[in-house]
Design a protein around this motif. Structure first.
Motif, short mmCIF file in Angstrom:
data_model
loop_
_atom_site.label_atom_id
_atom_site.label_comp_id
_atom_site.label_asym_id
_atom_site.label_seq_id
_atom_site.Cartn_x
_atom_site.Cartn_y
_atom_site.Cartn_z
N UNK A 75 0.84 -1.18 0.00
CA UNK A 75 0.00 0.00 0.00
C UNK A 75 0.88 1.24 0.00
N UNK A 76 0.31 2.36 -0.42
CA UNK A 76 1.02 3.63 -0.36
C UNK A 76 0.47 4.52 0.75
N UNK A 77 -0.58 4.07 1.41
CA UNK A 77 -1.16 4.81 2.54
C UNK A 77 -0.42 4.47 3.82
N UNK A 78 -0.12 5.48 4.61
CA UNK A 78 0.58 5.25 5.87
C UNK A 78 -0.39 4.86 6.97
N UNK A 79 0.06 3.94 7.78
CA UNK A 79 -0.69 3.58 9.00
C UNK A 79 0.28 3.72 10.15
N UNK A 80 0.48 4.95 10.64
CA UNK A 80 1.52 5.19 11.65
C UNK A 80 1.36 4.31 12.88
N UNK A 85 4.44 7.71 15.21
CA UNK A 85 3.36 8.69 15.16
C UNK A 85 3.86 10.06 15.60
N UNK A 86 3.59 11.07 14.77
CA UNK A 86 3.98 12.44 15.09
C UNK A 86 5.44 12.76 14.84
N UNK A 87 6.20 11.82 14.29
CA UNK A 87 7.63 12.08 14.07
C UNK A 87 8.01 12.14 12.60
N UNK A 88 7.04 12.01 11.70
CA UNK A 88 7.36 12.02 10.28
C UNK A 88 6.61 13.15 9.59
N UNK A 89 7.17 13.59 8.45
CA UNK A 89 6.55 14.65 7.66
C UNK A 89 5.69 13.99 6.58
N UNK A 90 4.38 14.08 6.72
CA UNK A 90 3.47 13.42 5.78
C UNK A 90 2.92 14.43 4.78
N UNK A 91 2.41 13.90 3.67
CA UNK A 91 1.74 14.71 2.65
C UNK A 91 0.41 14.05 2.34
N UNK A 92 -0.55 14.78 1.79
CA UNK A 92 -1.87 14.19 1.50
C UNK A 92 -1.80 13.14 0.40
N UNK A 93 -2.50 12.05 0.61
CA UNK A 93 -2.65 11.01 -0.41
C UNK A 93 -3.82 11.38 -1.32
N UNK A 96 -7.19 10.49 0.04
CA UNK A 96 -7.41 10.83 1.44
C UNK A 96 -6.41 10.10 2.30
N UNK A 97 -6.28 10.52 3.53
CA UNK A 97 -5.26 9.93 4.38
C UNK A 97 -3.90 10.55 4.11
N UNK A 98 -2.87 9.89 4.57
CA UNK A 98 -1.51 10.43 4.47
C UNK A 98 -0.59 9.46 3.76
N UNK A 99 0.43 10.02 3.13
CA UNK A 99 1.48 9.23 2.52
C UNK A 99 2.79 9.98 2.73
N UNK A 100 3.85 9.46 2.16
CA UNK A 100 5.17 10.05 2.34
C UNK A 100 5.75 10.42 0.99
#
Length: 377
Positions: A75-80, A85-93, A96-100
């Motif tokens: 998958x390309x969606x993050x599941x922290x 959690x809270x230590x990475x810089x995410x961008x919008x997928x 929806x949701x977050x990716x890197x």
């Protein structure tokens, strides 16, 4: 580099053991260059692994870890998980949701470490599983740096160095520069360094073979360098020009064949980049990164990257001082290769000297010069 003709410089000579009467005893042969490269890689990897820290150093490390975990789960969606959690810089997928916003090549190189770490952590108690998994995951760059040293050894041999000189240079790179501290990190640069060094080895091989297949490997490796660090796209036209430079301008058929081989080699990395960008961001050309500020004065950046006490190349890789004194001889013996390396270094400095964070932030040494360090040496 030009040390005359001896048994050491001829890997195919059956040497054996010299007796007191001056005769050779058959049956014992020196290791081939490839086998010696494998031995070198294994020894360096063992040393790196014993000295690694086992922890990440920045949010970049944590981001690559999160992205590689997602890729390992298809998958390309993050599941922290709680440890990131809270230590990475995410961008919008796009869905929806977050990716890197991490290069797909880097994530692909790190994913086997994630899988191996998960398997390794199975026997450990629940409270220690993350630490055990991270230990294996963070050994990825140790392996990549050791492999780079092995490829550098083969590159030196392909350029005509004696086996002893090539081995010394490879060890100097691996243990005498800031490549060693970076082997302990989760940064992307060691992977890019491996791909760029492999591209140069393939290029030297192409100059000898001049075939579609040899040009293909150059295109493949430089393409893989691009998908581990997008700024490596600067080197594509330089290496393409180097691939074609061995032909006379009237040899249109050979030029076309070599250019086609180079382009074919780049197709797989290009497809991987486009597919990853489309799945994450909805566009095959979107890297996910925000616009990068280039606000540093060029001379300030060049001085910082090459000479400054805190980040200068010459301070973190003293062997490069020797390289400066040998530059003229290198130009006389390997003119085409020397010109290619100087062009690559010049293009790299032209971009990163202007970069707002040319220093690589809290990284040890000039982080952004790591991909070119083997070539410079």
């Amino acid at each position: 580099m030009n040390e005359g003709i001896d048994h050491e410089a001829q890997p195919n000579v059956d040497v054996g053991v010299l007796t007191r009467r001056g005769r050779f005893v058959d049956g014992l042969r020196p290791l081939s260059d490839r086998r010696l490269a494998v031995v070198l890689v294994l020894c360096l990897f063992g040393g790196y692994w014993l000295t690694m820290g086992g922890h990440t150093y920045s949010i970049d490390d944590e981001g690559y870890l999160a992205g590689a975990r997602a890729l390992a789960h298809h998958t390309t969606l993050l599941a922290p998980t709680p440890d990131i959690a809270g230590t990475i810089a995410v961008v919008p997928h796009k869905n929806g949701g977050s990716t890197i916003a991490s290069p797909i090549g880097t994530l692909a190189l790190f994913t086997p470490g994630v899988i191996a770490g998960k398997i390794f952590s199975i026997p450990f108690p629940d409270e220690s599983k993350q630490e055990a998994a991270r230990l294996i995951y963070l050994s990825t760059n140790s392996l990549l740096t050791a492999l780079t040293a092995g490829v550098l050894f083969l590159l030196c041999r392909a350029l005509g160095s004696s086996r002893r000189s090539a081995l010394l240079l490879a060890v100097a790179f691996a243990l005498g520069t800031w490549a060693w501290p970076h082997s302990k990190t989760g940064f992307s640069e060691p992977g890019t360094s491996l791909m760029m060094t492999s591209a140069l080895l393939a290029l030297v091989s192409h100059w000898k073979r001049r075939s579609l297949r040899s040009a293909y490997w150059v295109g493949l490796f430089v393409g893989c360098a691009v998908i581990t660090r997008s700024s490596s796209a600067l080197f594509v036209p330089i290496l393409l020009g180097a691939v074609l430079s061995v032909f006379d301008w009237r040899q249109w058929r050979q030029i076309g064949t070599a250019a086609a081989g180079f382009a074919l080699g780049g197709l797989l990395p290009l497809a991987a980049f486009s597919m990853n960008a489309w799945l994450r961001f909805g566009s095959p050309l979107d890297s996910g990164y925000s616009p990068i500020p280039f606000t540093t004065a060029p001379l300030e950046g060049v001085f910082g990257l090459l000479l400054s006490p805190g980040k200068g190349l010459l301070w973190f890789a003293p062997i490069c001082i020797v390289v400066l004194f040998g530059l003229r001889q290198s130009f006389l013996l390997q003119r085409r290769y020397t010109v290619v390396v100087l062009l690559i270094l010049g293009a790299h400095l032209a971009v990163y000297a202007r970069f707002a964070v040319w220093s690589g932030e809290a990284a040890f040494g000039p982080r952004y010069l790591v991909p070119l360090l083997p070539a410079i040496i």
